[in-house]
Design a protein around this motif. Structure first.
Motif, PDB file in Angstrom:
ATOM      1  N   LEU A 154     -11.249  87.706  42.235  1.00  8.68           N
ATOM      2  CA  LEU A 154     -12.612  87.658  41.686  1.00  8.68           C
ATOM      3  C   LEU A 154     -12.757  86.507  40.698  1.00  8.68           C
ATOM      4  N   LEU A 155     -11.734  86.287  39.889  1.00  7.63           N
ATOM      5  CA  LEU A 155     -11.768  85.196  38.916  1.00  7.63           C
ATOM      6  C   LEU A 155     -11.808  83.844  39.630  1.00  7.63           C
ATOM      7  N   GLN A 156     -11.055  83.723  40.710  1.00  7.43           N
ATOM      8  CA  GLN A 156     -11.016  82.468  41.466  1.00  7.43           C
ATOM      9  C   GLN A 156     -12.387  82.127  42.052  1.00  7.43           C
ATOM     10  N   LYS A 157     -13.136  83.135  42.478  1.00  4.36           N
ATOM     11  CA  LYS A 157     -14.451  82.903  43.066  1.00  4.36           C
ATOM     12  C   LYS A 157     -15.547  82.711  42.018  1.00  4.36           C
ATOM     13  N   ASN A 158     -15.219  82.981  40.755  1.00  2.72           N
ATOM     14  CA  ASN A 158     -16.198  82.819  39.667  1.00  2.72           C
ATOM     15  C   ASN A 158     -15.616  81.864  38.628  1.00  2.72           C
ATOM     16  N   SER A 159     -15.611  80.603  38.956  1.00  4.67           N
ATOM     17  CA  SER A 159     -14.957  79.584  38.129  1.00  4.67           C
ATOM     18  C   SER A 159     -15.620  79.411  36.767  1.00  4.67           C
ATOM     19  N   HIS A 160     -16.837  79.942  36.604  1.00  5.63           N
ATOM     20  CA  HIS A 160     -17.523  79.821  35.311  1.00  5.63           C
ATOM     21  C   HIS A 160     -16.977  80.822  34.287  1.00  5.63           C
ATOM     22  N   LEU A 161     -16.073  81.726  34.725  1.00  7.72           N
ATOM     23  CA  LEU A 161     -15.472  82.701  33.815  1.00  7.72           C
ATOM     24  C   LEU A 161     -14.032  82.313  33.515  1.00  7.72           C
TER      25      LEU A 161
ATOM     26  N   THR B 267     -26.183  78.996  38.547  1.00  6.38           N
ATOM     27  CA  THR B 267     -26.614  78.303  37.329  1.00  6.38           C
ATOM     28  C   THR B 267     -27.482  79.220  36.486  1.00  6.38           C
ATOM     29  N   ASP B 268     -27.171  79.321  35.201  1.00  4.30           N
ATOM     30  CA  ASP B 268     -27.999  80.122  34.297  1.00  4.30           C
ATOM     31  C   ASP B 268     -29.333  79.422  34.087  1.00  4.30           C
ATOM     32  N   ILE B 269     -30.418  80.129  34.368  1.00  2.00           N
ATOM     33  CA  ILE B 269     -31.760  79.583  34.190  1.00  2.00           C
ATOM     34  C   ILE B 269     -32.305  80.080  32.859  1.00  2.00           C
ATOM     35  N   PRO B 270     -32.689  79.179  31.934  1.00  2.00           N
ATOM     36  CA  PRO B 270     -33.228  79.628  30.640  1.00  2.00           C
ATOM     37  C   PRO B 270     -34.563  80.323  30.822  1.00  2.00           C
ATOM     38  N   GLU B 271     -34.926  81.141  29.818  1.00  3.41           N
ATOM     39  CA  GLU B 271     -36.188  81.865  29.875  1.00  3.41           C
ATOM     40  C   GLU B 271     -37.371  80.936  30.010  1.00  3.41           C
TER      41      GLU B 271
END
Length: 597
Positions: free
Chosen positions: A79-86, A234-238
């Motif tokens: 799971l960590l490998q597939k979520n490189s942003h963590l 990508t995190d989208i800001p409010e």
């Protein structure tokens, strides 16, 4: 049976469009029965399995990759490998953090699915597991079909989550590798989702068989078509920062050699000055034209910006094109409630849960909601209005419900501010509003009305302001509700002055706690402000008018608000102040005071 909403989608879609991948199901996770196209993604048989992803959001129970991996029976390192942003599997994730879950999707009968096992920790419901634990990645009815009578503690459930594989017979299917299952939450829009995954909105609409500008509903899922390569959310800001204003773009300036000849300098200056003069004239003309156009448009009667497309009505004999895209153009997400949910929440709309008239209070998903019954034809206009006036001092619209057995009525579901309506707060001697809270509420309501009159485009009048249509949050902030006029200010200042008069009445109620009954409060209460008598008489009249339970008010502030209220309820509407004037007075009167030392 092909449903009418599907027919409507075909009516408004381009006939030359490529075949879409799957249908979008607009009904929420707990809807029963599960018979809509798109409730489960269909597959051709035989069909090879494919590698794809689901999106899961962290929460209080699953707050890191280690906990999430247990739910999906995965290795935390995978799971960590597939979520490189963590950074690590034990990293704490704030609520709502999106995590990619790698899965192998395969055909089971007519539908794609990926199956997991879930041990029920305590007695619960299928809806709580499907819509809560698995966040709507499957419908509760689907879960119930696969696990009859298994919601007791210790039972092992088969959980068939929604997934899909690209259809290589379509143009879109040939160019994408993954169809990621994405659960919708409030405030999600097609543009936000497309930006998160770096895809075009056209591909997004095609993958879900959606016409452009479709509305997305919470507790539903969509498919996100992705090409080969690393996947990143990508995190989208409010909200995005506002662009720099101005008519001329800012250009980099290159260093140039100074003019050595003064004559050349004069000529250059003259040319530049002449060009600037021409540019100023052009800009002025354009501004004047734009202003005239704005004025002409702002006084036109309300007309919907998109064609009205009606909601689904199973069993109806009508031949019209009906679609859940009824809310086209809304930039935030509405929950699509079933009539059964609302009946259960309001005890079948009993008098016990009735707030006033056609407004009821109910408990949905352990949250108190305000449910307004209204005629079907008025629903869209009010929804369209709320999509344009999302404001902190206006009660939020959360969802909508259409009673398919009674086509004349529909329901809007609003938030329920914890402390109820202002009238009840003023009448409750056991939970007295202090002076600071009352002045803050006055400021909040004025801010909301100022937004209606001066900031919204086009401008609107509320036309239903009263202490019973003002609601108080747990922090004792005021919110406007039950807007009576979803039309713009076609009558200009007349409609605005009606709101001003009503605001004046609310001010008097905040000061005295007395209820306005047929206007008697207004007529009887402002006599001491008529100028007769000396200053001491005026103050004595004010003291006798004040709520006797109030002990912490400032007499000067109270007099200022009383004088403002008197101006607001003047017989001649032209003598009443504007919301601009009111805001200026309140800014000086209702200002935060420093604590006494």
């Amino acid at each position: 049976m092909i449903h009418l909403w599907f027919i409507a989608s075909l009516c408004i879609s381009s006939s030359s469009a490529q075949a879409a991948q799957q249908f979008y199901d607009s009904t929420n996770c707990s809807t029963y029965p599960d018979t809509y196209p798109g409730s489960r993604y269909t597959c051709k048989t035989p069909q090879d399995p494919c590698e794809t992803y689901l999106v899961f959001r962290s929460n209080q129970r699953f707050h890191n990759l280690s906990e999430i991996s247990k739910l999906f029976n995965l290795n935390p390192d995978t799971l960590l490998q597939k979520n490189s942003h963590l950074n690590s599997s034990s990293q704490f994730l704030e609520a709502g953090k999106e995590v990619l879950i790698p899965v192998t999707c395969s055909c089971s009968g007519d539908f794609y699915q990926v199956s997991f096992r879930y041990i029920v920790p305590e007695n619960t419901t299928f809806s709580e597991i499907a819509c809560g634990v698995y966040e709507g990645l499957l419908k509760s009815f689907t879960l119930e079909q696969d696990n009859l009578n298994k919601t007791i503690a210790g039972a092992e459930l088969n959980v068939p989550l929604r997934c899909a594989c690209p259809d290589n017979s379509t143009a879109l299917g040939k160019k994408v590798k993954y169809l990621v299952t994405y659960p919708i939450i409030r405030k999600d829009s097609d543009s936000d989702i497309s930006a998160k995954f770096g895809i075009s909105e056209e591909d997004f609409f095609e993958a879900n068989d959606l016409p452009q500008f479709s509305t997305l509903f919470a507790q539903t899922t969509v498919l996100v078509p992705l090409r080969d390569g690393p996947i990143k959310i990508t995190d989208i800001p409010e909200s995005s920062p506002a662009p720099t204003s101005g008519f001329l773009p800012t250009l980099p300036v290159a260093k140039t050699e100074r003019f050595k000849n003064p004559t050349s300098l004069y000529i250059a200056g003259s040319v530049i000055g002449f060009l600037l003069l021409i540019m100023a004239i052009v800009v002025s003309v354009l501004c004047i034209k734009a202003l005239r156009k704005w004025k002409s448009e702002s006084v036109q009667p309300f007309t919907p910006s998109t064609s009205v497309v009606m909601p689904p009505m199973r069993g109806s004999s009508t031949t019209s094109c009906l679609s859940p895209d009824f809310l086209a153009g809304i930039k935030y997400c509405l929950v699509n409630y079933s009539i059964e949910e609302l009946r259960m929440a309001t005890k079948d709309f009993s008098e016990e849960t009735q707030i006033s008239g056609s407004v009821y209070k109910g408990l949905i998903s352990n949250l108190e909601m305000m449910i307004k019954r209204m005629r079907f034809e008025d629903t869209r206009r009010l929804i369209d209005l709320h999509s344009k006036i999302n404001h902190i001092n206006v009660v939020n619209l959360l969802g909508v419900c259409y009673d398919e057995r009674d086509l004349l009525w529909s329901y809007l579901v609003f938030e329920w501010p914890k402390n109820g309506c202002l009238r009840d707060c003023l009448s409750d001697a056991c939970n007295l509003l202090c002076w600071k809270e009352r002045t803050q509420i006055a400021s909040d309501i004025a801010t909301g009305l100022h937004y209606f009159h001066r900031c919204a485009f086009p401008s609107y009048a509320h036309l239903n302001v009263s202490s019973r249509n003002i609601f108080i949050t747990k922090d004792f902030r005021g919110k406007l509700a039950d807007i009576a006029a979803p039309d713009n200010l076609v009558n200009g200042p007349v409609s605005e002055k009606e709101d001003i008069f009503a605001f004046g009445v609310v001010l008097l109620e905040l000061i005295s706690a007395r209820e306005n009954i047929e206007g008697k409060l207004v007529k009887d209460s402002v006599g001491f402000l008529g100028g007769a008598g000396n200053e001491g008489g005026c103050f004595e009249g004010l003291r006798s008018f004040m709520d006797p339970n109030l002990k912490d008010y400032h007499l000067a502030e109270a007099l200022c608000l009383a004088v403002l209220a008197k101006a607001c309820v003047a017989d001649d509407p032209l003598h009443r102040p504007t919301m601009d004037d009111i805001m200026k007075v309140l800014a000086k009167t209702v200002s935060p005071r420093q604590p006494e030392k």
